[in-house]
Design an enzyme around this catalytic site. Structure first.
Site, PDB file in Angstrom:
ATOM      1  NE  ARG A  81      39.761  44.988  45.267  1.00 39.15           N
ATOM      2  CZ  ARG A  81      38.566  44.403  45.472  1.00 39.15           C
ATOM      3  NH1 ARG A  81      38.707  42.820  45.343  1.00 39.15           N
ATOM      4  NH2 ARG A  81      37.521  44.730  46.028  1.00 39.15           N
TER       5      ARG A  81
ATOM      6  CE  LYS B 128      39.861  47.572  49.656  1.00 36.77           C
ATOM      7  NZ  LYS B 128      39.672  48.726  48.736  1.00 36.77           N
TER       8      LYS B 128
ATOM      9  CG  HIS C  60      43.137  49.561  41.626  1.00 38.17           C
ATOM     10  ND1 HIS C  60      43.362  48.471  42.550  1.00 38.17           N
ATOM     11  CD2 HIS C  60      41.697  49.696  41.807  1.00 38.17           C
ATOM     12  CE1 HIS C  60      42.240  48.291  43.299  1.00 38.17           C
ATOM     13  NE2 HIS C  60      41.536  49.047  42.750  1.00 38.17           N
TER      14      HIS C  60
ATOM     15  NE  ARG D  10      39.444  46.429  40.940  1.00 33.63           N
ATOM     16  CZ  ARG D  10      38.677  45.547  41.496  1.00 33.63           C
ATOM     17  NH1 ARG D  10      38.512  44.168  40.985  1.00 33.63           N
ATOM     18  NH2 ARG D  10      37.621  45.948  42.190  1.00 33.63           N
TER      19      ARG D  10
ATOM     20  CG  HIS E  31      33.255  46.897  43.891  1.00 35.28           C
ATOM     21  ND1 HIS E  31      33.096  47.808  43.025  1.00 35.28           N
ATOM     22  CD2 HIS E  31      34.603  46.961  44.045  1.00 35.28           C
ATOM     23  CE1 HIS E  31      34.155  48.534  42.744  1.00 35.28           C
ATOM     24  NE2 HIS E  31      35.171  47.818  43.058  1.00 35.28           N
TER      25      HIS E  31
ATOM     26  CE1 TYR F 184      18.001  38.556  55.825  1.00 35.29           C
ATOM     27  CE2 TYR F 184      18.700  40.902  55.909  1.00 35.29           C
ATOM     28  CZ  TYR F 184      18.055  39.724  56.342  1.00 35.29           C
ATOM     29  OH  TYR F 184      17.421  39.705  57.736  1.00 35.29           O
TER      30      TYR F 184
END
Length: 401
Positions: free
Chosen positions: A248, A275, A337, A340, A363, A373
């Site tokens: 980012r 983030k 941005h 990405r 992400h 998990y």
């Protein structure tokens, strides 16, 4: 035989002259007015304490600020309290304390308390953006307003001019932040309920727009523009660093030398700068290491890899790449941005594993159970993919030479 007190009149009170010593005029029922040598006239309510059974005075206020009629009303209210076993003097103190608490819990004060907690869960740049938006649009109107006086109509009136200017995204973000603050006030018992819960329905919804980006086949054009742009070395290398690492804008601009492990060939961004507040590791390729080598003569002795021109002790602004892309002719076509998105689209077209691409983009899985998990970042498995992406950028540069 009980003494009968003649009720006072305004005329009599106004005519009362000061004497060498203070004296009292009685209105009956415990209501009195004290005339002081300096000429001031003070209302008193004389009563028997409901529990201590001792006579005491309750100061009501100054005449004529407090009229005879209002003094009588307060005296009657005080008698009603005494009948319930409540000391009117203690009741007055409690009311004053409650009033002071209300006045002290201004919107600005509560916002600061909310923000002190909020900023621990977001990046420094995002925190700065939140506070600036409140300073610009909200505090000038609600700064000293007690949170108990915040109403939906009042806030809607403040936000409507912003909507009229077409800044619908700004309105949307402000509504979200205002609701968080008032939820905070509710949870701490400062207000009984959040009065702003439904105000978003009073505004137009912003239209969702896709992030401006390029198609994979337009990468050579971007590389050509970067190579031929009249921009500073630091800005050029920052654009390439962000493109290669798929990070980012704020993450790339804030790169620190102490985050780089050249021996392990890994760049580790701490949670505080991410983030989603999770540590993010990025494999360094031959090309990204070369970019670092180019930056060493410029910033190797400093904290930040890409220092600001104005203040080398600070990093480049997270809008540096955006501004450079605009000057290069990409306004409305590509934002920082979007680099990405370009990488993501290209890698998906090349059939790289979705989990590896999502991990490279830092992400977090929308499936909360799976995310809880699945703590791996697939670092080793991402190395070939990151090397392919860097080589692909080099190939794009060669195709235009």
């Amino acid at each position: 035989m009980a003494k009968i007190t003649t009720r006072l009149s305004d005329k009599e009170i106004k005519a009362a002259k000061p004497r060498n010593k203070e004296y009292i005029l009685s209105d009956g029922g415990g209501l009195r007015i004290r005339i002081k040598p300096n000429g001031s006239k003070l209302w008193l309510f004389n009563y028997t304490h409901p529990k201590k059974r001792k006579r005491t005075n309750l100061g009501l206020g100054k005449y004529p600020d407090l009229s005879l009629a209002n003094a009588r009303r307060i005296a009657l209210d005080s008698k009603a309290l005494i009948a319930q076993g409540i000391d009117p003097q203690e009741n007055k103190k409690r009311q004053q304390q409650e009033h002071e608490a209300i006045q002290q819990n201004t919107f600005l004060k509560v916002s600061k308390e909310w923000f002190a907690i909020k900023q621990d869960d977001i990046t420094a740049n995002h925190a700065t953006d939140i506070w600036r938006s409140l300073e610009l649009h909200i505090f000038p109107n609600l700064n000293n307003t007690p949170v108990t006086a915040i109403t939906a109509p009042k806030v809607i009136e403040i936000l409507k001019p912003i909507e009229a200017r077409g800044n619908l995204e700004t309105v949307k973000r402000l509504i979200q932040r205002l609701n968080e603050i008032m939820d905070f006030a509710t949870n701490y018992g400062l207000v009984t309920a959040n009065p702003l819960t439904g105000i978003k329905s009073a505004f137009k919804k912003p239209k969702k727009a896709n992030m401006a980006t390029l198609q994979p086949n337009e990468l050579p054009e971007l590389i050509n523009a970067i190579d031929n742009a009249s921009i500073k070395h630091t800005t050029r290398f920052l654009i390439e660093w962000q493109l290669h690492t798929m990070t980012r804008p704020s993450e790339a601009a804030g790169t620190r030398w102490d985050e780089i492990d050249l021996e392990a060939k890994v760049w580790t961004i701490p949670p505080a700068r991410m983030k989603k507040r999770r540590k993010h590791r990025i494999p360094l390729t031959e090309q990204t290491i070369a970019l670092l080598e180019k930056m060493k003569p410029i910033s190797g002795s400093r904290e930040f890899v890409f220092p600001s021109d104005r203040d080398p002790l600070k990093p480049c602004n997270n809008q540096t790449v955006n501004m450079a892309l605009k000057r290069m002719g990409f306004e409305g076509w590509l934002v920082s941005h979007g680099l990405r998105s370009l990488a993501s689209t290209t890698l998906n077209e090349q059939s790289f594993e979705a989990d590896l691409i999502e991990a490279a983009l830092a992400h977090v899985d929308s499936n909360q159970v799976r995310s809880a998990y699945n703590r791996t970042d697939y670092l080793e498995r991402r190395i070939p993919m990151m090397e392919w992406w860097s080589n692909h950028i080099v190939t794009a540069r060669k195709s235009i030479q």
